[in-house]
Design a protein around this motif. Structure first.
Motif, short mmCIF file in Angstrom:
data_model
loop_
_atom_site.label_atom_id
_atom_site.label_comp_id
_atom_site.label_asym_id
_atom_site.label_seq_id
_atom_site.Cartn_x
_atom_site.Cartn_y
_atom_site.Cartn_z
N ARG A 1 -1.02 5.33 -7.52
CA ARG A 1 -0.90 5.85 -5.99
C ARG A 1 -2.12 5.62 -5.31
O ARG A 1 -1.90 5.24 -4.01
N ASP B 1 -2.20 2.32 -4.02
CA ASP B 1 -1.38 1.84 -3.16
C ASP B 1 -1.57 2.41 -1.69
O ASP B 1 -1.43 1.76 -0.59
N LEU C 1 -4.27 0.46 -0.27
CA LEU C 1 -3.76 -1.05 0.13
C LEU C 1 -2.97 -0.82 1.58
O LEU C 1 -3.41 -1.45 2.66
N ARG C 2 -2.04 0.31 1.36
CA ARG C 2 -1.42 0.54 2.85
C ARG C 2 -2.52 1.01 4.11
O ARG C 2 -2.32 0.33 5.15
N GLU D 1 -3.87 -2.31 5.40
CA GLU D 1 -3.03 -3.06 5.88
C GLU D 1 -2.83 -2.65 7.34
O GLU D 1 -2.87 -3.36 8.13
N LEU E 1 6.16 3.51 9.50
CA LEU E 1 4.88 4.21 9.56
C LEU E 1 4.84 5.53 10.16
O LEU E 1 4.05 6.16 9.79
N SER F 1 1.71 -6.53 -3.11
CA SER F 1 2.58 -5.04 -2.71
C SER F 1 2.36 -4.78 -1.31
O SER F 1 2.33 -3.63 -1.01
N GLU F 2 2.51 -5.72 -0.44
CA GLU F 2 2.35 -5.43 0.89
C GLU F 2 3.91 -5.18 1.52
O GLU F 2 4.67 -5.34 0.91
N ILE F 3 3.75 -4.34 2.60
CA ILE F 3 5.11 -3.79 2.86
C ILE F 3 6.08 -5.17 3.38
O ILE F 3 7.20 -4.79 2.79
N PHE G 1 7.13 4.12 0.74
CA PHE G 1 6.10 4.71 0.09
C PHE G 1 6.43 5.92 -0.80
O PHE G 1 7.53 6.42 -0.74
N ASP G 2 5.30 6.47 -1.44
CA ASP G 2 5.70 7.66 -2.33
C ASP G 2 5.05 8.89 -1.38
O ASP G 2 3.75 9.14 -1.80
#
Lengths: 450, 235
Positions: A281, A284, A287-288, A291, A344, B92-94, B194-195
């Motif tokens: 998590r 991730d 990464l987000r 991005e 988002l 794992s890009e959106i 997303f989590d």
């Protein structure tokens, strides 16, 4: 650098000299040719006189004031007009007609008269008839002298004045360029050594070098920001992943120890999987975050009904907050629309509410308010819990920042960083508003026009 | 693999994956669950296999040696094959999810994944009915859901559900007897990729369960620890 300046100066000098000499030579050549052809024409005329009227005709042509042989003074009159000076002599060298002070060898030559006049003449001597030669001469014109003067003066000027001047100018200019360029390259070198805070100094002149310097500085700003965020990330990863990874290691050791007991094995494996999930998590989330910060999502912006979005998230979170003993109160203005990324923005509000659930110790109530004016939408999430200490308020949006230093509570410290990044992607801002009780996080997002 | 809820019927899976460990991991899990798995290492082999035999679901890795998995899926769809496809990816890009779905995949799962997650999704895909065949009424034990009127009754008594609760129940009932994971619910019911940190799904499923199960004598909605939820009249 200086070699170039010297080479340029030398080249310029050579070219200038070349032009000077070539043009003066051309001029002199033309003048000379003109003089020669004039003399040739005159010779032809005299020969025709001879042919038609014999020597008497020639003599008569050359007679001035009844005299065939000229006085010395008469020569002065021939200077300005470009007239010819003649001399007709016989075999013995005796003058028959014209000016006695003129003598020359057969063919073309430059001669001086036996006279006070010091100017040279172009002379041509040839046979007139079997017993006589004729010399026809003309004074060389002013223009010739001017050209010759020009040639020498010009060359002297070029060597003595222009050459040093251009060398000095070249040196000064290239030094200037050199200094400016080396200031830029020094800064680049310093940054390359690791001092990412250095910037190129700007002069007040706002010239091309300053523009280059400003562009470089902007690039260095970005580099520094990236450098800092990589450092942050490395530091954060070191801290925040170390714990679950070492916990995982510990769990696996326990697993090894209890390998014979099925119930314990199952328990250890389940907890170990949870640890792995936590680590994933965090990755991730990073990464987000990366991005969003890279700005790529902006291309997919479309019209979003923020009112609907906020309402939906509130409905989703109301039971979650209720289970945590917090009452959710929502005041949502209608019809608030803007251009953005719906997913988002959902995540933004979700993270803010996650935050309330996880960290607002002692809260009993939470408020979500959405309001708008012409220019922007304001989304506020407030709780009446313990709040954030004043001295830490500036830090809560930093990556991996955790209020709870022991890191006991779940979470990776990236939630609010992502919220801030999403705000900025939408050209908005978020701040922690001053409040006496609890925490108030206020988000401002600019609205679509229309 | 112990936390798998036994599925009612066997599924036949085609796996197109070049990484040996991942392939073994998946094949072993399928075997232990009582299903069949066939493995190919390249897109070309996989497409050949798909054209010669029929499968219930195809697992397509995104990064394959001979071609991008996305292109493989496109070719599969162009050939008229409508077998459900689940794409596996380390990316794992959106946007990748959207791209995968646009290429013709039906589901998209990022690596690493728990086998139970993969398995639950494979079951859901393998049993998915085309739109025309969808029944108007869903039944689990004495629980009846009417799609046309969007009403739910149990043992004849009407249940008052919020719209989201209704959708969760509908999804569970469509996949009755099979595990539905938390992530599947987040994607399907909320559209979140997303989590969220909080136990969002759990809270809502508990509320649903309180309305559907608590007033009655048998529990239809069950939590499968480590996997997700399942609705079933049998234990």
């Amino acid at each position: 650098m200086f070699r170039r300046a010297i080479a340029a100066s030398a080249g310029f000098l050579v070219v200038a000299l070349g032009i000077l000499w070539a043009s003066t030579s051309l001029g002199l050549f033309l003048l000379d040719r003109e003089a020669r052809s004039a003399i040739e024409n005159e010779l032809a005329w005299q020969k025709s006189l001879l042919a038609s009227g014999g020597m008497a005709a020639v003599e008569s042509d050359l007679t001035v004031d009844g005299q065939a042989v000229w006085e010395s003074d008469w020569v002065y009159g021939l200077l300005d007009e470009g007239e010819f000076v003649h001399a007709v002599v016989d075999r013995r060298g005796e003058l028959r007609a014209g000016f006695g002070g003129l003598s020359a060898n057969r063919g073309w030559s430059y001669v001086f008269l036996e006279h006070e006049i010091n100017r040279p003449l172009l002379a041509h001597r040839s046979a007139l008839d079997q017993t006589h030669d004729i010399v026809i001469a003309r004074f060389r014109v002013d223009e010739e002298f001017v050209l010759r003067e020009l040639r020498w003066v010009g060359s002297a000027f070029l060597f003595l004045i222009v050459l040093p001047l251009s060398l000095v100018t070249g040196y000064v200019l290239s030094r200037g360029v050199f200094v400016r360029l080396s200031s830029i390259s020094e800064t680049a070198e310093t940054v390359a050594q690791g001092e990412v805070g250095q910037r190129v100094p700007l002069s007040k002149r706002r010239d091309e070098f300053d523009r280059l310097s400003m562009a470089m500085n902007r690039m260095l700003d970005r580099l520094e920001a990236l450098h800092r965020s990589i450092k942050d990330v490395s530091v954060g990863i070191a801290h925040d992943l170390r714990t679950p990874v070492s916990t995982l290691g510990g769990r696996l050791q326990l697993l090894e120890h209890d390998a014979e007991e099925a119930a314990l094995v199952r328990k250890h494996v389940t907890i170990a999987n949870e640890n792995v999930a936590t680590i994933l998590r965090t990755f991730d989330a990073l990464l987000r975050l990366g991005e969003v910060e890279a700005g790529r999502r902006r291309a997919a912006f479309r019209r979003v009904d923020l009112s609907e979005l906020v309402l939906d998230v509130c409905e989703t979170f109301e039971p979650v907050l209720a289970d945590a003993g917090i009452e959710l109160i929502a005041h949502i203005a209608d019809g608030v629309r803007l251009r953005g990324d719906g997913e988002l923005l959902t995540q933004l509000l979700t993270n803010l509410l996650d935050n309330v659930v996880e960290h607002a110790r002692g809260s009993e109530r939470a408020w979500v308010t959405l309001s708008a004016d012409d220019r922007s939408a304001r989304l506020t999430v407030r709780d009446d819990g313990v709040g954030v200490p004043v001295e830490l308020r500036g830090l809560i949006f930093e990556r991996f920042f955790r209020l709870d230093a022991s890191r006991e509570t779940p979470g990776n410290g990236l939630g609010l960083s992502l919220v801030k990044a999403i705000c900025e992607l939408h050209d908005g801002e978020i701040r922690i508003a001053p409040s006496s009780v609890g925490t108030t996080l206020e988000t401002l997002l600019p609205r679509a026009s229309g | 693999m112990g936390s798998l809820f036994p599925a009612p019927t066997m599924i036949n899976v085609l796996l197109i994956e070049d990484v040996d460990e991942t392939a073994q991991f998946i094949l072993r899990g399928l075997r232990e669950a009582g299903d069949r798995g066939t493995r190919c290492g390249t897109v070309r082999d996989g497409l050949a296999e798909a054209s010669q035999h029929s499968f219930d679901v195809i697992v397509f890795d995104r990064l394959l040696p001979d071609m991008d998995g996305l292109d493989g899926v496109r070719i599969l769809r162009q050939s008229g094959d409508k077998t459900p496809v689940l794409m596996l990816t380390a990316l794992s890009e959106i946007d990748d999810r959207v791209r995968g779905l646009n290429a013709g995949a039906d589901d998209y799962l990022a690596k690493p994944f728990a086998f139970s997650e993969l398995y639950a999704r494979l079951q859901a895909l393998a049993r998915r009915q085309p739109l025309q065949e969808r029944s108007v009424t869903l039944t689990v034990g004495d629980l009846v859901l009417e799609r046309t009127t969007q009403t739910v009754t149990r043992a004849g008594k009407a249940l008052d559900l919020l719209p989201r609760e209704y959708r969760i129940l509908e999804y569970l009932m469509q996949n009755q007897g099979r595990v539905v994971t938390r992530t599947m619910l987040l994607e399907k019911i909320w559209g979140y990729s997303f989590d969220p940190k909080t136990s969002l799904v759990q809270t809502h499923v508990s509320r649903l369960s309180a309305k559907v199960d608590r007033p009655f004598d048998s529990e239809l909605i069950m939590t499968v620890r480590g996997s997700g939820y399942v609705i079933s009249a049998f234990r």
